[in-house]
Scaffold this motif. Sequence first.
Motif, PDB file in Angstrom:
ATOM      1  N   GLY A  64     -28.032 -76.799 -56.493  1.00 19.16           N
ATOM      2  CA  GLY A  64     -28.207 -76.171 -57.839  1.00 19.16           C
ATOM      3  C   GLY A  64     -29.302 -75.819 -58.494  1.00 19.16           C
ATOM      4  N   VAL A  65     -30.492 -75.862 -57.443  1.00 21.56           N
ATOM      5  CA  VAL A  65     -31.747 -75.148 -57.897  1.00 21.56           C
ATOM      6  C   VAL A  65     -31.714 -73.824 -58.407  1.00 21.56           C
ATOM      7  CG1 VAL A  65     -34.252 -74.362 -56.719  1.00 21.56           C
ATOM      8  CG2 VAL A  65     -33.012 -76.513 -56.261  1.00 21.56           C
ATOM      9  N   HIS A  66     -30.530 -72.861 -58.196  1.00 19.60           N
ATOM     10  CA  HIS A  66     -30.585 -71.598 -58.588  1.00 19.60           C
ATOM     11  C   HIS A  66     -30.145 -71.458 -60.044  1.00 19.60           C
ATOM     12  CE1 HIS A  66     -26.673 -72.888 -57.072  1.00 19.60           C
ATOM     13  NE2 HIS A  66     -25.882 -71.975 -57.783  1.00 19.60           N
ATOM     14  N   ASN A  67     -29.763 -72.731 -60.615  1.00 19.11           N
ATOM     15  CA  ASN A  67     -29.439 -72.661 -62.028  1.00 19.11           C
ATOM     16  C   ASN A  67     -30.318 -72.643 -62.872  1.00 19.11           C
ATOM     17  OD1 ASN A  67     -26.393 -72.763 -61.195  1.00 19.11           O
ATOM     18  ND2 ASN A  67     -26.844 -74.944 -60.925  1.00 19.11           N
ATOM     19  N   ASP A  68     -31.680 -72.735 -62.724  1.00 21.79           N
ATOM     20  CA  ASP A  68     -32.686 -72.392 -63.745  1.00 21.79           C
ATOM     21  C   ASP A  68     -33.443 -71.154 -63.027  1.00 21.79           C
ATOM     22  OD1 ASP A  68     -35.274 -73.421 -62.107  1.00 21.79           O
ATOM     23  OD2 ASP A  68     -34.229 -75.296 -62.197  1.00 21.79           O
ATOM     24  N   LYS A  69     -34.362 -70.629 -64.077  1.00 25.22           N
ATOM     25  CA  LYS A  69     -35.079 -69.505 -63.501  1.00 25.22           C
ATOM     26  C   LYS A  69     -36.041 -69.591 -62.497  1.00 25.22           C
ATOM     27  CE  LYS A  69     -34.526 -67.366 -68.421  1.00 25.22           C
ATOM     28  NZ  LYS A  69     -35.133 -66.970 -69.065  1.00 25.22           N
ATOM     29  N   ASP A  92     -20.507 -64.422 -65.261  1.00 27.12           N
ATOM     30  CA  ASP A  92     -20.076 -65.503 -65.340  1.00 27.12           C
ATOM     31  C   ASP A  92     -21.102 -66.763 -64.837  1.00 27.12           C
ATOM     32  OD1 ASP A  92     -17.480 -64.907 -66.117  1.00 27.12           O
ATOM     33  OD2 ASP A  92     -16.600 -64.769 -64.121  1.00 27.12           O
ATOM     34  N   SER A  93     -22.205 -66.461 -64.141  1.00 30.89           N
ATOM     35  CA  SER A  93     -23.241 -67.089 -63.756  1.00 30.89           C
ATOM     36  C   SER A  93     -24.022 -67.504 -64.858  1.00 30.89           C
ATOM     37  CB  SER A  93     -23.842 -66.482 -62.708  1.00 30.89           C
ATOM     38  OG  SER A  93     -23.163 -66.221 -61.555  1.00 30.89           O
ATOM     39  N   ARG A  94     -24.760 -68.679 -64.905  1.00 27.03           N
ATOM     40  CA  ARG A  94     -25.365 -69.326 -66.089  1.00 27.03           C
ATOM     41  C   ARG A  94     -26.494 -68.212 -66.071  1.00 27.03           C
ATOM     42  NH1 ARG A  94     -27.543 -75.151 -65.317  1.00 27.03           N
ATOM     43  NH2 ARG A  94     -25.750 -75.676 -66.416  1.00 27.03           N
ATOM     44  N   LEU A  95     -27.348 -67.686 -65.273  1.00 23.25           N
ATOM     45  CA  LEU A  95     -28.294 -66.896 -65.616  1.00 23.25           C
ATOM     46  C   LEU A  95     -28.133 -65.209 -65.547  1.00 23.25           C
ATOM     47  CD1 LEU A  95     -31.311 -68.846 -63.412  1.00 23.25           C
ATOM     48  CD2 LEU A  95     -30.880 -68.610 -65.783  1.00 23.25           C
ATOM     49  N   GLY A  96     -26.658 -64.930 -65.566  1.00 20.05           N
ATOM     50  CA  GLY A  96     -26.381 -63.832 -65.226  1.00 20.05           C
ATOM     51  C   GLY A  96     -26.287 -63.065 -64.015  1.00 20.05           C
ATOM     52  N   TYR A  97     -26.700 -63.848 -63.128  1.00 24.38           N
ATOM     53  CA  TYR A  97     -26.883 -63.244 -61.615  1.00 24.38           C
ATOM     54  C   TYR A  97     -26.531 -64.108 -60.737  1.00 24.38           C
ATOM     55  CZ  TYR A  97     -29.824 -60.034 -63.811  1.00 24.38           C
ATOM     56  OH  TYR A  97     -30.219 -58.816 -64.535  1.00 24.38           O
ATOM     57  N   ARG A  98     -25.781 -63.760 -59.363  1.00 26.34           N
ATOM     58  CA  ARG A  98     -25.366 -64.654 -58.441  1.00 26.34           C
ATOM     59  C   ARG A  98     -26.075 -64.331 -57.132  1.00 26.34           C
ATOM     60  NH1 ARG A  98     -19.615 -64.067 -57.542  1.00 26.34           N
ATOM     61  NH2 ARG A  98     -19.273 -65.878 -58.972  1.00 26.34           N
TER      62      ARG A  98
END
Length: 163
Positions: A118-123, A32-38
Amino acid sequence: MDESEFDLAGAYVAGIIDSGSAITVSVTKNKDSRLGYRITPEIRLRRKNPEVLSILDSWAMDQGVNGKIHQMGDSLEWRLSSRDGVRNFLEALQPYLIVHDNSAQILLTEVLPRLEDGVHNDKEGFLKIVEYADMIRDERSSPSAKYDVDYFEDLWEIELKES
């Protein structure tokens, strides 16, 4: 509880945390996370003696922090994994921490602010937070985790930029 009792209780809880807890950042798969990892900041403490966990839990509740106690085999585990809870707990304990002081500092000054922004939302941002997670794991001399910087650099074919 007066101020000196509060200080004593905080020092006691910090001793419990310093003597065998995990202040960590877990990285797990999550569809469910944008990058597939939490990425989840956590504090965990496992003990066979329920009285120790009861003292810890009571002190945490006095700070407005609600951890959860679970049965884990023949032990009990107290776990805290909400961002606000981890922040409030560590801010209250930090003056007393010795062994885990650096891990707490990394979480409070690097990991939590990046997650909140929200920095974790991009690679690239995700990778930077994982770098801090690796630093915390290194502090604890933990076995290397599957989801570390090297894993994501290979997966996404990017390298972490020096900052």
